[in-house]
Write a protein that holds these residues in place. Structure first.
Motif: not given
Length: 417
Positions: A50-61, A85-94, A78-81
């Motif tokens: 995991l890169l220090a800037d978290l740019s290769n992190l994908i949080v998936m829901v 703030a860290r501009r981490v990629r969130l992907v939400e699917v169904a 609590h968690i989305l902020p």
């Protein structure tokens, strides 16, 4: 170094220098909430890829369509902020429909999330309960097929489309005590692309430790993430689920209607097992408002009289046919069943809240046939497997065939009134 069921291996020697995607499966519950949050806040907890800037992190829901809205609200508060703030990629699917070929709906793919999208009607996706409702069933305790279908399939589909053949780390929130689940999960490699990791297990974090970690950060006791109609709610966790039923009856009552329909088709299909219904459990615990809303909904909706046939070849192995033979309001369909029983001079049998006209008698051994008529809300799709009639006809005796003929005559006569 990362430990999995096959031992230790170093990813650095397997792939080139391009940043490797790290996909955190965020199920919204205690463990995955703790795992995602600690990944964001604690550099020592992160995998070395995991890169220090978290740019290769994908949080998936993955949304099932039946998650409690209050759980999604906690995540948004609590968690989305932290993600934004860290501009981490969130992907939400169904899921877009009941079949894999129907594809998926991407509810959001963003680095600035502010909310989740749990409502299938509002956001246009296919809920797990919609599939069960159409089939007249409830979730089964025979395995975790629901989770694989409603969560695993859309998440896998997104990764296959967006990551292609590229390998990725898949972080899963199994805690320190879930080694059995880890052993089963570790064997799933998606053709060699998936490399699973279990950060909570590696860090020695139990469920209680995850709860404490989240409480220390946010000041709330994080709830179990589960569908409103989850059949795996254990006795120790039932008080929490009951509290949500009481607090949010408008979200919950539809599942009582669904269970009523499932029990109409199969008296063994209580949510928690034969003779163990959600309806009885809520009634015993005084969740009266949920019952009132469910009963009002059933009084107001259209009903159907269903002809249900099963041909058993062995225990729990049956071909089933469900047909709609009459539609009316609640009183009209129940009256139809009673009048049909009178015309055949067969007393309808009452089981719980359902009155059924049985054409077959209880027998032992196999093959065994079941046939009855029952009234329930008109939500169940007619269904008959190809070849069913040939199989049925091969086992039905003359008594049953004569009763079926008389029933058909009664149905035709009623339709001409």
């Amino acid at each position: 170094m990362i430990e999995d069921a096959e031992g230790l291996f170093s990813l650095a020697t397997l792939f080139d220098d391009e940043a490797m995607p790290i996909c955190w499966s965020f199920g919204l519950g205690v463990e995955s909430a703790a795992g995602v949050t600690r990944t964001l806040l604690d550099p020592d907890f992160r995998p070395p890829q995991l890169l220090a800037d978290l740019s290769n992190l994908i949080v998936m829901v993955a949304q099932t369509g039946d998650e409690w809205a209050s759980t999604c609200d906690l995540v948004a508060a609590h968690i989305l902020p932290l993600l934004a703030a860290r501009r981490v990629r969130l992907v939400e699917v169904a899921r877009a429909g009941p079949k894999v070929a129907d594809g998926i709906v991407v509810l959001q793919d963003t680095r600035t999330p502010t909310r989740l999208h749990p409502d299938p009607d509002e956001h246009g996706f296919y809920a797990l309960s919609a599939e069960h409702r159409g089939n007249g069933v409830m979730p089964s305790q025979g395995g975790r097929a629901c989770s694989a279908k409603a969560k695993g399939q859309p998440l896998d589909a997104w990764r296959a489309t967006h990551l292609g053949p590229r390998p990725y780390l898949h972080a899963v929130g199994f805690n320190h005590d879930e080694f059995g689940r880890i052993e089963r999960d570790a064997s799933v490699r998606m053709g060699g692309r998936r490399y699973p990791i279990y950060p909570l297990h590696s860090a020695g974090m139990s469920r209680a430790m995850c709860q404490g970690y989240l409480f220390g950060l946010f000041g709330v006791w994080w709830p179990k993430s589960c569908c409103r109609q989850c059949c795996f709610v254990s006795v120790p966790s039932w008080p929490d689920q009951l509290a949500r039923y009481r607090a949010h009856p408008d979200e919950a009552f539809r599942h009582l209607v669904d269970e009523y329909c499932a029990l109409a088709l199969n008296h063994r299909s209580g949510l928690f097992g034969p003779g163990k219904s959600l309806r009885d459990r809520l009634r015993a615990d005084g969740a009266h408002e949920v019952h009132a809303l469910a009963d009002a909904a059933m009084d107001a909706c259209e009903w159907a009289v269903y002809r249900v046939r099963r041909c058993y070849s062995a225990r729990a192995q049956a071909w089933r046919a469900v047909e709609v033979i009459h539609r009316a309001d609640r009183a009209g369909t129940q009256r139809f069943v009673a009048e049909l029983a009178d015309s055949l001079k067969i007393a309808a049998r009452t089981d719980g809240e359902h009155s059924r006209l049985w054409l077959t008698e209880e027998t032992q051994g196999y093959p065994r046939l079941e046939e009855f008529f029952v009234a329930a809300p008109n939500t169940i799709n007619p269904k008959k497997r190809s070849g069913f009639e040939a199989r049925w006809g091969g086992h039905a005796d003359q008594r049953l065939l004569a009763l079926e003929h008389m029933c058909l005559a009664g149905v035709i006569d009623h339709s001409h009134r």
